[in-house]
Design a protein around this motif. Sequence first.
Motif, PDB file in Angstrom:
ATOM      1  N   UNK A 634       0.795  -1.229   0.000  1.00 21.06           N
ATOM      2  CA  UNK A 634       0.000   0.000   0.000  1.00 21.06           C
ATOM      3  C   UNK A 634       0.828   1.281   0.000  1.00 21.06           C
ATOM      4  N   UNK A 635       2.108   1.203   0.355  1.00 20.66           N
ATOM      5  CA  UNK A 635       2.908   2.426   0.461  1.00 20.66           C
ATOM      6  C   UNK A 635       4.358   2.102   0.164  1.00 20.66           C
ATOM      7  N   UNK A 659       5.407  -4.724  -7.224  1.00 17.64           N
ATOM      8  CA  UNK A 659       4.196  -3.908  -7.068  1.00 17.64           C
ATOM      9  C   UNK A 659       4.492  -2.611  -6.313  1.00 17.64           C
ATOM     10  N   UNK A 660       5.274  -2.689  -5.239  1.00 13.77           N
ATOM     11  CA  UNK A 660       5.596  -1.480  -4.482  1.00 13.77           C
ATOM     12  C   UNK A 660       6.411  -0.524  -5.343  1.00 13.77           C
ATOM     13  N   UNK A 661       7.352  -1.075  -6.105  1.00 13.28           N
ATOM     14  CA  UNK A 661       8.177  -0.237  -6.969  1.00 13.28           C
ATOM     15  C   UNK A 661       7.330   0.436  -8.039  1.00 13.28           C
ATOM     16  N   UNK A 662       6.431  -0.310  -8.651  1.00 15.57           N
ATOM     17  CA  UNK A 662       5.607   0.253  -9.721  1.00 15.57           C
ATOM     18  C   UNK A 662       4.654   1.323  -9.221  1.00 15.57           C
ATOM     19  N   UNK A 663       4.210   1.213  -7.980  1.00 19.25           N
ATOM     20  CA  UNK A 663       3.246   2.190  -7.470  1.00 19.25           C
ATOM     21  C   UNK A 663       3.880   3.383  -6.781  1.00 19.25           C
ATOM     22  N   UNK A 664       5.166   3.287  -6.420  1.00 22.66           N
ATOM     23  CA  UNK A 664       5.735   4.394  -5.640  1.00 22.66           C
ATOM     24  C   UNK A 664       7.030   4.975  -6.193  1.00 22.66           C
ATOM     25  N   UNK A 665       7.820   4.215  -6.944  1.00 26.82           N
ATOM     26  CA  UNK A 665       9.117   4.721  -7.406  1.00 26.82           C
ATOM     27  C   UNK A 665       8.916   5.514  -8.701  1.00 26.82           C
TER      28      UNK A 665
END
Length: 832
Positions: A634-635, A659-665
């Motif tokens: 989520x973050x 998924x975390x990289x794609x949504x935040x980086x």
Amino acid sequence: MGHRQEHELSFQRFPLAYHGRIIDIFAPGGTLHLLRPLRAAFIALLLSAPLHAQPGTSTAWRDGIFHVNVAHVVSESDIVLGRPNTDPTEALPLGNGRLGAAVWSANGMTIQLNRADTLPHRLSPGQIIIPGLAKLTSASDYQGRLDLYNGSFVEHGGGISATVYLQPKSDTLIIDVTGADPAQPQTATLQLWEPRAPKTIAQKSVGILAETWIDNQDPGASGQRFGSLAAMTAEGRDVTATMANTRTVTVTFKPKADGSFRLLVAAPHYAGSTSAEATAAPALADRNPTVHIDWWHAFWQSAGLIQAFSPDGEGQYMTNLRNIYLFSAAAENGDRFPGSQAGVADLFSAARDDHRWDPAAYWHWNLRMQVAANLSAGLPQLNLPYFRLYRENLSAIQRWTRERMNGRPGACVPETMRFNGKGVEYESWTQPTGKPSGLNCDANSTPYYNARTLSTGAEVSLWIWQQYLVAGDRAFLAQNFPVMTASARFLLAYEKPGPDGLHHTSPSNAHETQWDVIDPTTDLVAREALYNTTIHAAKALGVESALQQQLRAALTKIPSLPRTQASGRLALLPTDADHDGHDVIANSYQPDAQIHNSENVGLEPVWPYATIGDTSPLFALAQRTYQLRPNKEVADWSFDPIQAARLHLGSEVADSLRKITETSQHFINGFAHLGATDQDSEFYVEQTGVVAAALAESLVQDYGGTLRIAPAIPPGWNFYGSVFVHGRTRVDVQVRNGAVSTVGLEVHQAQSIRLRNPWPGSSLRVRDAQSGREISITSPANSADIVFAAAAGHCYLIERTGQPPLPFAAIDGKSATRYRRLNSVQIGLPEN
């Protein structure tokens, strides 16, 4: 100012004589005696011709050393620009641990300077603009690179080259330029902005902006004096400094006859105790063009590097992010306190003085992954500012605890803590009236995110113990042990006996997720971990026998972890009943309490507290809690990949990292936004910290006294690298297609090593790399582990019995030549 020297990352030279040649090896200060037994191996490493390693078909282990071409491996992660990075959100980071810089190509070249000691608002010393470099950045053959191994930003175009770097000792930024027109005058501007009110000085060839202030306005103010200073001059012809206005100075000059020039911008620590001119002068005199290269080479040679490869390129991308993290960690963690707060890459800001989160406060939740990543990379010195933050503020924390927690003894360490030890969080954009956004460790505060989060001191103490185990520094443990005992005494005082004969904590927060509930899971595992580690630490130091006895008794009074349904209407389930695999670990003993944040509190026992491991009867419950967790990726700070690794879920490691990289980086420098919908312009370093820690946990795990090799390698990935564990031991591993091919241990402290068999069902042997002799091993009953005695300064190769020798090939790499992309995100910039 002498006290500041202890904050610097320092290395010592270790000259080795070999066939009439002197070869220099650099190592962290105080460790050189550990290298002498490995003299021949180090020489072999330096002189061997590197070949590209192919894990599974070859081994990089020879002569007791894991052979890595460090320069090549690190340069694979360079950030490559095919076009100029003209927007401030495309800025690239530089730093020396105290002074940070963000570099981008607006108006030729723009650089923002940042420090962590310009408190309470972390005000920038200023921005530098060099318009004459527009010819470089507008050229059709433009190329730029953040050179990680050499610690510099380099760009070329139109026959001009510019190299930007920071001096490691003097807090001076240098821009070296070649290829300029010798007849064309150049200017460089040093500027601040409203409402800053610096003293502006222009004396001959030096321009200075200096400002001081007192921290006496915001809630929790310290009353201390702070300041910022930036001084600029040039090496060239006809250098003159002038004052353009009250916030701007300009240096005008001509390049040297060969078309080269150098700009020097000093931004040392400054609080007004000496004149701005006197403070700036020694920094501006530091003009050695190679000392920063030696510093960075020594740093990278000491770090445990990891490379991962996957068919879809995710492994390579995560390797890049980990190396970017290590670079940024060294660049921002050399001062008194950590360079990052709230997970923000503060020292690399390009946003002037704008900060979303209280820049005077530290959020512990957003530091934990950085501490873990530094330890596993063999860089415990980068954690010293973190420990100093809590140790030096201990008396202030204890005073806050007495005043705010109804006179209780010990230390309730605020989860969000101001740099002076007060549990105050203040964001002016949420509280324009000047009132705190929230108070931490405050019994009388209205319910709030961390008003009664009680577990922070326990986790700080846990990291103190982990740092001691890895670094083996007894003096460090003794110095920080008071934080552990104060944290333990507070929780002992906060516990209340219940009718069930157990002790309970209430009201207490399940971190930020549930407020004022009974027995949060965070408290239960914090108490168990804290009491055990404090007992171990007290034994190691030979102190606090009465407290040890009290803690042993308290351990028997901790309730079991709460359980609840995975979804639907939540209720507390009995812990001694079979729920057909449909129960999970709850946030607290009030599982239906209101949710305030998107954390997976039920997984805290897995990591960081490690009260549930792979031999625990609750391991399957923890795996189920992960699979059914309410908050998935989520973050940018999500710990899903680290916790998946601890649960031996290799596929989940890869999936959650992606998924975390794609949504935040979303920044081309590898840094992140806070979350998918976050739109502020600050860079966040915490996501790369998660990546760094997760890759290390996938390759090697060290908890509960047992080493685990390759416990969570994603399917189809090839992995090789080094992870540091207890006793200053470096574990070198190569894995191909899930199969372990090389396991080597470089041991710096005599110890008994217990290691889980990397080849289940196969018999093992352990060979001393120096003597070649086989070491006696034992196998504890009912386990797949082996145990052997390791000597200090020796290296050991772990092999399957009967395994044929593998051909040697050192681990190598190729310097990055273009930007990298992972689906929707990228590192670097493509050509136009």
